[in-house]
Write an enzyme that holds these catalytic residues in place. Structure first.
Site, PDB file in Angstrom:
ATOM      1  N   ASP A  70       4.058 -26.182  -7.773  1.00  0.00           N
ATOM      2  CA  ASP A  70       4.130 -24.775  -7.321  1.00  0.00           C
ATOM      3  C   ASP A  70       4.576 -24.769  -5.857  1.00  0.00           C
ATOM      4  O   ASP A  70       3.958 -24.138  -4.998  1.00  0.00           O
ATOM      5  CB  ASP A  70       2.752 -24.113  -7.475  1.00  0.00           C
ATOM      6  CG  ASP A  70       2.821 -22.597  -7.331  1.00  0.00           C
ATOM      7  OD1 ASP A  70       3.934 -22.033  -7.263  1.00  0.00           O
ATOM      8  OD2 ASP A  70       1.744 -21.964  -7.270  1.00  0.00           O
ATOM      9  N   GLU A 118     -11.191 -30.701   2.423  1.00  0.00           N
ATOM     10  CA  GLU A 118     -10.981 -30.923   3.849  1.00  0.00           C
ATOM     11  C   GLU A 118     -10.308 -29.682   4.464  1.00  0.00           C
ATOM     12  O   GLU A 118      -9.379 -29.125   3.870  1.00  0.00           O
ATOM     13  CB  GLU A 118     -10.064 -32.137   3.974  1.00  0.00           C
ATOM     14  CG  GLU A 118      -9.588 -32.474   5.347  1.00  0.00           C
ATOM     15  CD  GLU A 118      -8.532 -33.614   5.323  1.00  0.00           C
ATOM     16  OE1 GLU A 118      -8.174 -34.068   6.403  1.00  0.00           O
ATOM     17  OE2 GLU A 118      -8.090 -34.018   4.226  1.00  0.00           O
TER      18      GLU A 118
HETATM   19  P1  ADP Z   1      -4.839 -19.150  -3.103  1.00  0.00           P
HETATM   20  O1  ADP Z   1      -5.241 -20.132  -4.158  1.00  0.00           O
HETATM   21  O2  ADP Z   1      -5.743 -17.969  -3.052  1.00  0.00           O
HETATM   22  O3  ADP Z   1      -3.371 -18.788  -3.158  1.00  0.00           O
HETATM   23  P2  ADP Z   1      -4.324 -21.057  -0.946  1.00  0.00           P
HETATM   24  O4  ADP Z   1      -4.771 -22.374  -1.478  1.00  0.00           O
HETATM   25  O5  ADP Z   1      -2.857 -20.795  -0.949  1.00  0.00           O
HETATM   26  O6  ADP Z   1      -5.102 -19.872  -1.696  1.00  0.00           O
HETATM   27  O7  ADP Z   1      -4.912 -20.910   0.530  1.00  0.00           O
HETATM   28  C1  ADP Z   1      -4.788 -19.710   1.275  1.00  0.00           C
HETATM   29  C2  ADP Z   1      -4.307 -20.014   2.670  1.00  0.00           C
HETATM   30  O8  ADP Z   1      -5.272 -20.806   3.367  1.00  0.00           O
HETATM   31  C3  ADP Z   1      -3.022 -20.827   2.686  1.00  0.00           C
HETATM   32  O9  ADP Z   1      -1.888 -20.019   2.725  1.00  0.00           O
HETATM   33  C4  ADP Z   1      -3.158 -21.679   3.929  1.00  0.00           C
HETATM   34  O10 ADP Z   1      -2.648 -20.991   5.053  1.00  0.00           O
HETATM   35  C5  ADP Z   1      -4.641 -21.835   4.117  1.00  0.00           C
HETATM   36  N1  ADP Z   1      -5.143 -23.141   3.636  1.00  0.00           N
HETATM   37  C6  ADP Z   1      -5.018 -23.639   2.377  1.00  0.00           C
HETATM   38  N2  ADP Z   1      -5.627 -24.831   2.274  1.00  0.00           N
HETATM   39  C7  ADP Z   1      -6.151 -25.094   3.494  1.00  0.00           C
HETATM   40  C8  ADP Z   1      -6.923 -26.187   4.031  1.00  0.00           C
HETATM   41  N3  ADP Z   1      -7.308 -27.204   3.274  1.00  0.00           N
HETATM   42  N4  ADP Z   1      -7.289 -26.123   5.332  1.00  0.00           N
HETATM   43  C9  ADP Z   1      -6.942 -25.051   6.089  1.00  0.00           C
HETATM   44  N5  ADP Z   1      -6.233 -24.007   5.650  1.00  0.00           N
HETATM   45  C10 ADP Z   1      -5.835 -24.007   4.369  1.00  0.00           C
END
Ligand code: ADP
Length: 291
Positions: free
Chosen positions: A195, A93
């Site tokens: 984490d 999502e």
């Molecule tokens: P990585 O695994 O590369 O560290 P993240 O899961 O932390 O990536 O996601 C990168 C960035 O995208 C996050 O810092 C957040 O701002 C944004 N983000 C993460 N999940 C979602 C989501 N489901 N919907 C919108 N933005 C998201």
């Protein structure tokens, strides 16, 4: 990445045709490429890496699913994970995020999530902490779990990376003394994010808390709280509400150093540099409180 194939897989999963109108690359991630897909009245957040990283995405999918099923704090609902050609992906999502919101609700809802308990410590699978493998074999003993699967694993990796014999000896001493920190405290196996630094917590458009990018397992809830303090980013309202919902034991003040030592040693294993001596210093500080 074959985006047409991904459209087909998303369509099959939701049982409705999904065609992308707009695909935006997003910044901010530490490890993966992230995209915002819009089309057919739907929005998805997609993370992509090499096909060899599929285990990492499967573990992320299952972690998000476990937190989602806890019906507590909001997390992106996971939709699909798999590989297409040389790429691995996870689709979830899309939640438009903003920097501020109801910090008290984050505390209350995290405590609620921690109320999801297992019989033992661990998880049904291993996952990753950053890019480091994290072992989660089930254990009836939290002390043994922390000793072997947290300090022990990271020490092995640090030794292989060349941290040196003196440092390894300090970490082994700490591992031998873990039980000292649990003489009058028996944690329960709570569902943890695993984490929970500030970069993995945010707020949706209504200001409701959202957490993402987990390394889930069942463990002492103090470990999640400790990590919120490691790189800051959580305010006093968050801690006050958490403590009202489920008060922390007085020994948390000492144990948080034990829990964060794991993450600092992991940072050494990921990034090297001064994190090695910081992890040694933390271990020595902890040992100085032992008999
Ligand atoms: P990585 O695994 O590369 O560290 P993240 O899961 O932390 O990536 O996601 C990168 C960035 O995208 C996050 O810092 C957040 O701002 C944004 N983000 C993460 N999940 C979602 C989501 N489901 N919907 C919108 N933005 C998201």
């Amino acid at each position: 990445m074959d985006w047409t194939e991904l459209e087909t897989m998303i369509s099959a999963q939701v049982g409705d045709k999904f065609v992308v109108d707009d695909r935006r690359a997003l910044g901010g991630g530490c490890i993966n490429q992230a995209y915002h897909l819009t089309g057919s009245g739907q929005e998805y957040f997609v993370k992509i890496n090499q096909a060899s990283m599929i285990d990492m995405f499967e573990a992320e999918y299952e972690g998000l699913d476990a937190m989602y099923q806890s019906h507590s704090i909001r997390v992106p609902r996971p939709l699909l994970t798999g590989t297409i050609g040389s790429s691995a992906f996870v689709v979830m999502e899309y939640i438009p995020l903003q920097g501020s919101g109801d910090a008290r609700a984050m505390g209350t809802l995290l405590a609620q999530m921690h109320g999801t308990l297992a019989e033992q410590f661990g998880w049904h699978r291993d996952n990753t902490i950053g890019a480091t493998p994290q072992v989660n074999d089930w254990s009836a003993s939290w002390v043994e779990f922390w000793r072997q699967q947290r300090i022990g694993q990271q020490t092995k990796l640090a030794a292989a990376k060349g941290i040196g014999r003196k440092a390894v000896h300090v970490f082994e001493q700490l591992a031998a003394h873990v039980d000292d920190f649990f003489s009058d405290y028996s944690p329960q196996p709570s569902l943890l994010h695993g984490d929970l630094w500030g970069g993995n917590a945010s707020y949706d458009a209504k200001g409701e808390p959202v957490i993402f990018d987990p390394a889930c397992y069942y463990g002492d809830r103090e470990a999640d709280l400790a990590m919120t303090e490691l790189f800051s980013g959580f305010n006093s309202g968050f801690y006050a509400a958490y403590n009202e919902a489920w008060p922390l034991d007085a020994g948390y003040k000492t144990r948080k150093l034990l829990y964060n030592q794991y993450h600092i040693l992991n940072h050494y294993n990921l990034f090297g540099g001064g994190y090695g001596s910081q992890a040694v210093h933390m271990a020595e500080q902890l040992l100085s409180t032992c008999r």
